[in-house]
Structure formats: structure tokens, C-alpha cells
Design an enzyme around this catalytic site. Structure first.
Site, mmCIF file in Angstrom:
data_model
loop_
_atom_site.group_PDB
_atom_site.id
_atom_site.type_symbol
_atom_site.label_atom_id
_atom_site.label_comp_id
_atom_site.label_asym_id
_atom_site.label_seq_id
_atom_site.Cartn_x
_atom_site.Cartn_y
_atom_site.Cartn_z
ATOM 1 N N GLU A 181 0.827 -1.205 0.000
ATOM 2 C CA GLU A 181 0.000 0.000 0.000
ATOM 3 C C GLU A 181 0.862 1.256 0.000
ATOM 4 O O GLU A 181 1.844 1.342 0.720
ATOM 5 C CB GLU A 181 -0.881 0.002 1.251
ATOM 6 C CG GLU A 181 -1.797 -1.197 1.317
ATOM 7 C CD GLU A 181 -2.310 -1.472 2.704
ATOM 8 O OE1 GLU A 181 -1.912 -0.773 3.647
ATOM 9 O OE2 GLU A 181 -3.130 -2.390 2.837
ATOM 10 N N ASN A 186 4.401 7.612 21.599
ATOM 11 C CA ASN A 186 3.103 6.983 21.869
ATOM 12 C C ASN A 186 2.729 6.799 23.332
ATOM 13 O O ASN A 186 1.653 6.282 23.622
ATOM 14 C CB ASN A 186 2.992 5.622 21.172
ATOM 15 C CG ASN A 186 2.975 5.769 19.662
ATOM 16 O OD1 ASN A 186 2.729 6.868 19.152
ATOM 17 N ND2 ASN A 186 3.218 4.710 18.946
ATOM 18 N N SER A 217 8.208 6.968 17.122
ATOM 19 C CA SER A 217 6.855 6.698 17.627
ATOM 20 C C SER A 217 6.927 6.555 19.140
ATOM 21 O O SER A 217 7.206 5.473 19.661
ATOM 22 C CB SER A 217 6.301 5.413 16.986
ATOM 23 O OG SER A 217 6.088 5.619 15.626
ATOM 24 N N CYS A 265 2.950 -3.725 17.868
ATOM 25 C CA CYS A 265 2.325 -2.692 18.689
ATOM 26 C C CYS A 265 0.832 -3.024 18.832
ATOM 27 O O CYS A 265 0.184 -3.397 17.858
ATOM 28 C CB CYS A 265 2.504 -1.325 18.038
ATOM 29 S SG CYS A 265 4.234 -0.932 17.765
ATOM 30 N N CYS A 317 -1.971 -1.284 16.526
ATOM 31 C CA CYS A 317 -1.709 -1.112 15.086
ATOM 32 C C CYS A 317 -2.258 -2.280 14.277
ATOM 33 O O CYS A 317 -2.087 -3.444 14.635
ATOM 34 C CB CYS A 317 -0.203 -0.995 14.866
ATOM 35 S SG CYS A 317 0.255 -0.961 13.129
ATOM 36 N N CYS A 369 -2.503 1.081 7.234
ATOM 37 C CA CYS A 369 -1.916 -0.020 7.988
ATOM 38 C C CYS A 369 -2.871 -1.210 7.992
ATOM 39 O O CYS A 369 -3.677 -1.358 8.903
ATOM 40 C CB CYS A 369 -1.607 0.399 9.428
ATOM 41 S SG CYS A 369 -0.266 1.576 9.538
ATOM 42 N N CYS A 409 3.126 8.480 1.216
ATOM 43 C CA CYS A 409 3.419 7.596 2.355
ATOM 44 C C CYS A 409 3.837 6.230 1.814
ATOM 45 O O CYS A 409 3.098 5.595 1.075
ATOM 46 C CB CYS A 409 2.179 7.484 3.239
ATOM 47 S SG CYS A 409 2.428 6.368 4.618
ATOM 48 N N GLY A 448 5.044 -1.527 7.878
ATOM 49 C CA GLY A 448 6.369 -2.041 8.202
ATOM 50 C C GLY A 448 7.223 -1.129 9.053
ATOM 51 O O GLY A 448 6.892 0.029 9.287
ATOM 52 N N GLU A 449 8.314 -1.708 9.545
ATOM 53 C CA GLU A 449 9.278 -0.985 10.386
ATOM 54 C C GLU A 449 10.559 -0.803 9.558
ATOM 55 O O GLU A 449 11.333 -1.751 9.385
ATOM 56 C CB GLU A 449 9.524 -1.792 11.674
ATOM 57 C CG GLU A 449 10.679 -1.341 12.519
ATOM 58 C CD GLU A 449 10.700 0.163 12.807
ATOM 59 O OE1 GLU A 449 9.772 0.682 13.431
ATOM 60 O OE2 GLU A 449 11.685 0.828 12.390
ATOM 61 N N CYS A 457 4.368 -6.395 9.531
ATOM 62 C CA CYS A 457 5.349 -5.873 10.483
ATOM 63 C C CYS A 457 5.495 -6.866 11.631
ATOM 64 O O CYS A 457 4.528 -7.499 12.046
ATOM 65 C CB CYS A 457 4.891 -4.520 11.033
ATOM 66 S SG CYS A 457 6.123 -3.743 12.118
HETATM 67 N N1 SAH Z 1 6.734 1.191 11.966
HETATM 68 C C1 SAH Z 1 7.010 2.566 11.977
HETATM 69 C C2 SAH Z 1 6.382 3.331 10.837
HETATM 70 C C3 SAH Z 1 5.009 2.912 10.403
HETATM 71 S S1 SAH Z 1 3.716 3.163 11.568
HETATM 72 C C4 SAH Z 1 6.590 3.171 13.317
HETATM 73 O O1 SAH Z 1 5.907 2.498 14.088
HETATM 74 O O2 SAH Z 1 6.986 4.296 13.596
HETATM 75 C C5 SAH Z 1 3.501 4.933 11.421
HETATM 76 C C6 SAH Z 1 2.773 5.560 12.592
HETATM 77 O O3 SAH Z 1 1.431 5.092 12.663
HETATM 78 C C7 SAH Z 1 3.408 5.272 13.926
HETATM 79 O O4 SAH Z 1 3.678 6.484 14.605
HETATM 80 C C8 SAH Z 1 2.334 4.483 14.656
HETATM 81 O O5 SAH Z 1 2.413 4.739 16.047
HETATM 82 C C9 SAH Z 1 1.066 4.996 14.022
HETATM 83 N N2 SAH Z 1 -0.093 4.099 14.107
HETATM 84 C C10 SAH Z 1 -0.122 2.757 13.987
HETATM 85 N N3 SAH Z 1 -1.385 2.282 14.112
HETATM 86 C C11 SAH Z 1 -2.187 3.357 14.314
HETATM 87 C C12 SAH Z 1 -3.594 3.505 14.513
HETATM 88 N N4 SAH Z 1 -4.411 2.471 14.511
HETATM 89 N N5 SAH Z 1 -4.078 4.762 14.662
HETATM 90 C C13 SAH Z 1 -3.241 5.833 14.623
HETATM 91 N N6 SAH Z 1 -1.906 5.737 14.442
HETATM 92 C C14 SAH Z 1 -1.381 4.509 14.299
HETATM 93 FE FE1 SF4 Z 2 4.329 -0.866 15.415
HETATM 94 FE FE2 SF4 Z 2 4.870 0.666 13.255
HETATM 95 FE FE3 SF4 Z 2 4.955 -2.033 13.077
HETATM 96 FE FE4 SF4 Z 2 2.615 -0.821 13.392
HETATM 97 S S1 SF4 Z 2 3.971 -0.626 11.640
HETATM 98 S S2 SF4 Z 2 3.326 -2.676 14.490
HETATM 99 S S3 SF4 Z 2 3.151 0.937 14.700
HETATM 100 S S4 SF4 Z 2 6.260 -0.737 14.341
#
Ligand code: SAH
Ligand code: SF4
Length: 405
Positions: free
Chosen positions: A122, A273, A271, A169, A172, A392, A158, A216-217, A165
């Protein structure tokens, strides 16, 4: 989560031509820099400058078919094809378009899965126009390129770095997929070029930002992620100062990133959070491996450019991370870090099976105001920005739903 502008009623799903017949057995040039291209062309007895010519064709002219690279002699093109080479840029195969101009893409990867099916990822395009473009329809030619006058003054793409991933988290959606596989450098950079091409972006003139915040990370696929950045900077001509990479706090990745030369280093977002290790450990189990102080120590090693800031992303989970005392504690933590920082607040996007609640708009605003009062610049991601996070793990579902209708 779909924002109102992205529901099926107001959106348009565009199907494009899918897989090429021989896909999978072919070798992609896309993803190799000019030097690597030269090395491969040397196997065909070609001089070094042929690599630069091919790089020019695929990264500047955005040619997607080897046959159309007319700077290469026709017999050479035929020999390359016979040897299995192709341009091999990832292709946009489906487009989900909202009325506000945001587009979400299914992009088909170069490499096939073990069962030979194509993997899709995506990518999101978010124009931030002057407001006058809402509801306007665009004309696209047969190749899907925009024909109408540009209506955006700047835009953000984006980009995904992995399929799924592994970080897990709790809030997510991507986490639910687990890690399917890493993307190659060509697949990461290819998402960007495919979108630039579709939108008719003029590199060097149009203001386009990249955020590596899709699926992804990035720091768990470090070499491919940075390989993509180098391609985008050195071959495509984009500025690293208009790129931001977001990480959940992978300390070894941040430490390696700190050593990258400034001319090919994106800006960094963490992140965060949560305001402390206890809450962060609950919502982001990775915090138990790399607690906040370890992450901040690593971030302090990054040599920032003049006026550069570290962005802290903060997802507001109703009742869990959005209380006034959390805002004050987060502000203290950031102040104590000594880093020039700003906070991007994101109201949590709900997803199936995820046990959190959305904060109310009042709570979000008061959280922001508290941070600002504590001396930390804080911004709220607008709903359009939320589309990033909707990506995501949900775009595929959305498209499947639309198919069934
Ligand atoms: N993996 C990396 C980048 C992708 S996620 C990271 O975690 O930073 C990008 C952002 O989306 C992160 O800041 C994450 O905390 C946020 N995110 C993930 N799931 C979310 C959700 N359901 N609602 C709002 N933000 C979310
Ligand atoms: Fe966590 Fe970013 Fe991976 Fe989602 S994409 S599980 S927020 S590290």
C-alpha cells in the site's frame, strides 16, 4: 479506518491492468544504481556510460519498458530481454481515490511470493491543495497519468517498507499481519516513482514530501530502506530533507542511521506513543527490549542539520495515553531529552479486534494545548493524515469489499 471522505459512496475504485505474463521469472533493473547497472551491462560488452544512460531512462524519464529505452541500441535491448532483464518497476494495479484527492494504491511488487502470486503493498498520495480542488475530478490518459492542471501546491507520499510488520504494537493494524516479507530497495523506491509518474510530478520543482510511515518498520529492513533512499536521492533527484522516516525505536537501527551522511539522510520521527516506560511497554512491547532512555540516547547521536527537529509521534488511545498528566509527563520527558523536538499527535484509528477507544476531539485538543503550554510544539495530524494509518492493513480489505459489490 476509513475517514468519511474515503467511504465507498464517495470514493472511486479504479482498476488497472494487472500482472505481466512472464512476471516472476524476470530480473528487474529498477533498484540498481548507475554503477550497478554499468556492471551488469559490462557483461554484455557495453562501456561504462551505458549504465548512466539506463539510469537516466528508468529514474528520470520513468520509462517502464525496456523496448522504449531507445538510447540503448535495439540489438542490446533484445539481448537483455533474452537474458531475462526487464525494467521491473513496481506497478500500481488498483487505485482507491477519495473526493479530496487522496489516493491509495495497491502496488504490485517485483518479486513473487513462493507460490508465484504477486505481493501487493500500500502506498498513499495526499495532496494538500489550496482547498479549491475538493470534489474535482481529474483526467487521466490511458497510462493513468494525470492530464489536468495540477491542483496541489504540495503533496505527501506515504511509503511502505515491509509487507506486514513484526513489531506487534497493540494498537496497530499492520501488526495483525505479522511480517510477511521485507521489501527490496527497488520495491520501496518503485512505489515512489510509480506515484510521481502517475501524478506528473516535476522533480526539483514540485514540493513533494516522502514519509516512510506505511506498512512495516523501516529500521528492521535497514539496508533496503537506505538503499531506496540513496536511489531516490542520487538517481531520482529527490531531497532527503523532504523525507521523514518513522521508527518504533529500533536502537541499533537508529545508531546506524546516526552515522549516515547528511546528504542522504531523511529526517527522523520516533513513535513515542506514551509518556513513560510502563505505559509504553504495555502498548508497544518492543519497549521492553529498548526502553525510552535507550531510544533517546541513540537519537541524541544523530547530528542534526541546522533547524532540523526530531518528530515524536504520539498516538492518543482513549483513557490509556490521553490524560492531562500524560501530556505533562511526555512534555517533561521530551524537555529533559534536550532534543529540538516537535510532537505530532494522532488520534487513534480503530480497527477490528483492537481493544482501544478513540479520544474525543476535546481531549485531543486539550492534550495538544497542554504540550504547547509546557513548551513543546505540538500539531494534530488532520484526518487526511490519518489515511496513512488507515493504510496499515486496511486498504486490501477495503478493495476486497468494493469487489464484492
Ligand atoms: N513502523 C514505523 C512506521 C510505520 S507506523 C513506526 O511504528 O513508527 C507509522 C505511525 O502510525 C506510527 O507512529 C504508529 O504509532 C502509528 N499508528 C499505527 N497504528 C495506528 C492507529 N491504529 N491509529 C493511529 N496511528 C497509528
Ligand atoms: Fe508498530 Fe509501526 Fe509495526 Fe505498526 S507498523 S506494528 S506501529 S512498528
Amino acid at each position: 479506518m476509513l475517514t468519511p471522505a474515503m467511504t465507498r459512496e464517495t470514493s472511486q475504485l479504479v482498476h488497472l491492468d494487472s500482472t505481466s505474463p512472464e512476471a516472476g521469472s524476470r530480473k528487474p533493473f529498477f533498484g540498481l544504481d548507475a554503477t550497478a547497472l554499468s556492471t551488469h551491462l559490462a557483461d554484455f560488452g557495453e562501456p561504462e556510460w551505458r549504465g548512466r544512460q539506463l539510469a537516466e531512462a528508468i529514474y528520470h524519464q520513468w520509462i517502464t519498458e525496456l523496448d522504449a529505452v531507445t538510447t540503448l541500441p535495439k540489438p542490446l535491448r533484445a539481448r537483455l530481454r533474452e537474458a531475462g532483464w526487464e525494467v521491473g518497476r513496481p506497478r500500481i494495479v488498483q487505485i482507491f481515490r477519495s473526493l479530496d484527492g487522496t489516493e491509495r494504491y495497491l502496488v504490485e511488487c517485483q518479486e513473487r511470493n513462493s507460490d508465484a502470486t504477486p505481493e501487493t503493498i500500500e502506498t498513499v498520495w495526499m495532496p494538500e491543495g489550496d482547498g479549491g480542488e475538493a470534489g474535482e475530478d481529474f483526467d487521466f490518459d490511458e497510462d493513468g497519468r494525470r492530464q489536468a492542471q495540477k491542483v496541489w501546491s504540495r503533496a505527501t507520499i506515504c511509503v511502505s517498507s515491509q509487507v506486514g510488520c513484526a513489531v506487534n504494537c497493540r494498537f496497530c493494524l499492520t501488526a495483525k499481519l505479522g511480517l510477511q516479507r521485507n521489501l527490496t530497495a527497488g520495491e520501496i523506491a518503485g512505489q515512489v516513482v510509480a506515484v510521481l509518474d502517475r501524478q506528473g510530478v516535476e522533480v526539483g520543482r514540485d514540493r513533494v514530501n516522502l514519509v516512510f510511515m506505511g506498512m512495516g518498520e523501516p529500521f528492521l529492513n535497514y539496508a533496503n530502506f537506505m538503499g531506496a533512499v540513496r536511489l531516490l536521492v542520487h538517481e531520482v533527484g529527490l531531497s532527503p530533507q523532504r523525507m521523514t522516516v518513522s521508527t518504533s525505536g529500533i536502537v541499533p537501527g537508529i545508531e546506524t542511521f546516526a552515522l549516515e551522511p547528511a546528504e542522504a539522510r531523511p529526517k527522523l520521527a520516533i513513535s513515542l506513543n506514551a509518556p513513560n516506560d510502563t505505559i509504553r511497554g504495555e502498548v508497544m512491547p518492543i519497549n521492553r527490549k529498548w526502553p525510552m532512555e535507550a531510544v533517546l540516547d541513540a537519537v541524541r547521536k544523530v547530528r542534526l542539520r541546522p533547524r532540523e527537529h526530531i518528530t515524536f509521534e504520539y498516538v492518543l488511545l482513549g483513557g490509556v495515553t490521553d490524560l492531562p498528566e500524560h501530556a505533562r509527563e511526555a512534555a517533561r520527558l521530551i524537555r529533559r531529552s534536550g532534543l529540538p523536538a516537535k510532537v505530532n499527535l494522532i488520534a487513534w484509528n480503530p480497527g477490528p479486534g483492537i481493544p482501544y477507544t478513540m479520544p474525543s476531539p476535546e481531549v485531543v485538543e486539550s492534550f495538544r494545548a497542554t504540550l504547547v503550554a509546557e513548551g513543546i510544539p505540538a500539531y494534530l495530524r488532520q484526518p487526511r493524515g490519518r489515511d496513512i494509518y488507515a493504510a496499515c492493513g486496511q486498504l486490501k480489505r477495503t478493495v476486497e469489499g468494493a469487489h464484492q459489490n
